[in-house]
Design a protein around this motif. Structure first.
Motif, PDB file in Angstrom:
ATOM      1  N   ILE A   1       0.816  -1.330  -0.107  1.00  0.00           N
ATOM      2  CA  ILE A   1      -0.600   0.331  -0.277  1.00  0.00           C
ATOM      3  C   ILE A   1       0.622   1.191  -0.001  1.00  0.00           C
ATOM      4  CG2 ILE A   1      -1.627   1.222   1.583  1.00  0.00           C
ATOM      5  CD1 ILE A   1      -2.948  -1.298   1.956  1.00  0.00           C
ATOM      6  N   ALA A   2       2.306   1.140   0.830  1.00  0.00           N
ATOM      7  CA  ALA A   2       2.929   2.532   0.979  1.00  0.00           C
ATOM      8  C   ALA A   2       3.352   2.916  -0.537  1.00  0.00           C
ATOM      9  CB  ALA A   2       3.894   2.323   1.693  1.00  0.00           C
ATOM     10  N   VAL A   3       3.938   1.685  -1.244  1.00  0.00           N
ATOM     11  CA  VAL A   3       4.843   1.418  -2.579  1.00  0.00           C
ATOM     12  C   VAL A   3       3.504   2.691  -3.518  1.00  0.00           C
ATOM     13  CG1 VAL A   3       5.648   0.838  -4.169  1.00  0.00           C
ATOM     14  CG2 VAL A   3       6.435   0.182  -1.292  1.00  0.00           C
ATOM     15  N   PHE A   4       2.464   1.795  -3.178  1.00  0.00           N
ATOM     16  CA  PHE A   4       1.336   2.152  -4.492  1.00  0.00           C
ATOM     17  C   PHE A   4       0.971   3.924  -4.128  1.00  0.00           C
ATOM     18  CE2 PHE A   4      -2.923   2.579  -5.459  1.00  0.00           C
ATOM     19  CZ  PHE A   4      -2.830   3.152  -6.228  1.00  0.00           C
ATOM     20  N   LEU A   5       1.172   4.130  -3.017  1.00  0.00           N
ATOM     21  CA  LEU A   5       0.263   5.526  -2.697  1.00  0.00           C
ATOM     22  C   LEU A   5       2.010   6.534  -3.121  1.00  0.00           C
ATOM     23  CD1 LEU A   5      -0.541   5.339   0.952  1.00  0.00           C
ATOM     24  CD2 LEU A   5      -2.511   5.737  -1.735  1.00  0.00           C
TER      25      LEU A   5
ATOM     26  N   GLU B   1       1.574   6.683  -7.244  1.00  0.00           N
ATOM     27  CA  GLU B   1       0.542   7.257  -7.336  1.00  0.00           C
ATOM     28  C   GLU B   1       1.127   8.721  -6.965  1.00  0.00           C
ATOM     29  OE1 GLU B   1      -2.773   6.686  -8.287  1.00  0.00           O
ATOM     30  OE2 GLU B   1      -1.193   4.769  -9.360  1.00  0.00           O
ATOM     31  N   ILE B   2       1.579   9.490  -5.983  1.00  0.00           N
ATOM     32  CA  ILE B   2       1.877  10.666  -5.746  1.00  0.00           C
ATOM     33  C   ILE B   2       2.932  11.077  -6.888  1.00  0.00           C
ATOM     34  CG2 ILE B   2       2.651  12.239  -4.048  1.00  0.00           C
ATOM     35  CD1 ILE B   2       1.909  10.533  -1.818  1.00  0.00           C
ATOM     36  N   LEU B   3       4.075  10.235  -6.801  1.00  0.00           N
ATOM     37  CA  LEU B   3       4.717  10.794  -8.124  1.00  0.00           C
ATOM     38  C   LEU B   3       4.041  10.924  -9.354  1.00  0.00           C
ATOM     39  CD1 LEU B   3       7.717   8.183  -6.704  1.00  0.00           C
ATOM     40  CD2 LEU B   3       7.674  10.599  -6.747  1.00  0.00           C
TER      41      LEU B   3
ATOM     42  N   PHE C   1       8.934   7.989 -12.637  1.00  0.00           N
ATOM     43  CA  PHE C   1      10.298   6.679 -12.070  1.00  0.00           C
ATOM     44  C   PHE C   1       9.987   5.653 -11.912  1.00  0.00           C
ATOM     45  CE2 PHE C   1      12.366   6.139  -8.244  1.00  0.00           C
ATOM     46  CZ  PHE C   1      13.595   6.137  -8.908  1.00  0.00           C
ATOM     47  N   PRO C   2       9.131   5.118 -10.232  1.00  0.00           N
ATOM     48  CA  PRO C   2       9.115   3.814 -10.404  1.00  0.00           C
ATOM     49  C   PRO C   2       8.295   2.958 -11.419  1.00  0.00           C
ATOM     50  CG  PRO C   2       6.858   5.140  -8.751  1.00  0.00           C
ATOM     51  CD  PRO C   2       8.035   5.456  -9.911  1.00  0.00           C
ATOM     52  N   ILE C   3       7.243   3.258 -12.593  1.00  0.00           N
ATOM     53  CA  ILE C   3       7.455   2.858 -13.650  1.00  0.00           C
ATOM     54  C   ILE C   3       8.389   2.505 -14.524  1.00  0.00           C
ATOM     55  CG2 ILE C   3       5.577   2.353 -15.123  1.00  0.00           C
ATOM     56  CD1 ILE C   3       4.315   1.960 -12.859  1.00  0.00           C
TER      57      ILE C   3
END
Length: 185
Positions: free
Chosen positions: A28-32, A35-37, A45-47
């Motif tokens: 959940i933290a990584v998803f949030l 999403e914020i980024l 960046f994460p993708i």
């Protein structure tokens, strides 16, 4: 004699967070964060650096073999993955322990990555999500409860009774259909 029993021994009052909560909270933290980024800063960046793709593997981002399982495409994707992991993980954590649950989660995520890479040798696509881990945990759950009669709620409404073995066969059939028509096709 009385204090030889485990429940009578003095134990430090450590508050350990169960492995299932770590798994859910990390996802959940990584998803949030992603999403914020993406929504506030327009950064993918994460993708770009943490999703699993042959491009990332060729670029040397070998960590993407593990980190793809923490990223999710949208809210529905993370919601259903975490729902499956929560319901199956509760039972597995009580029966196997938190360390084994975490180990299973990591191993099934890695096996899912290698299976995807093997099936998509010439693909330019990418994969994200904890679906491989969720499917792996369901498979382990079904193997441990092969002949137990389980009640599932189809579409959260209709109760269906099946054995763990029947659920596992359905899961393998469903994954086989997905492999034939979506991955190899």
């Amino acid at each position: 004699m009385l204090y030889d029993r485990p429940y009578m021994r003095y134990q430090e009052h450590r508050r350990e967070i169960p492995a299932l909560k770590w798994i859910l909270l990390t996802n959940i933290a990584v998803f949030l964060l992603s999403e914020i980024l993406f929504r506030w800063f327009g950064s993918a960046f994460p993708i770009q650096y943490f999703s699993l793709s042959w491009e990332n593997i060729r670029s040397g981002f070998l960590w993407s073999i593990a980190t793809y399982g923490l990223l999710h495409a949208n809210f529905a994707h993370i919601f259903f993955n975490m729902l499956v992991i929560y319901f199956v993980g509760r039972t597995l954590e009580t029966r196997l322990g938190g360390d084994k649950l975490l180990e299973l989660y990591i191993v099934t995520t890695l096996l899912g990555a290698f299976a995807w890479l093997a099936c998509n040798l010439t693909s330019n696509g990418l994969v994200v999500g904890a679906s491989a881990a969720a499917s792996g945990l369901v498979a382990v759950f079904c193997l441990r409860h092969c002949y137990a009669r389980l009640t599932l709620l189809l579409f959260f409404i209709m109760p269906i009774r099946a054995t763990g073995r029947q659920i596992l066969f359905f899961l393998l059939f469903w994954e086989g259909i997905g492999l034939l028509f979506f991955e190899l096709g």
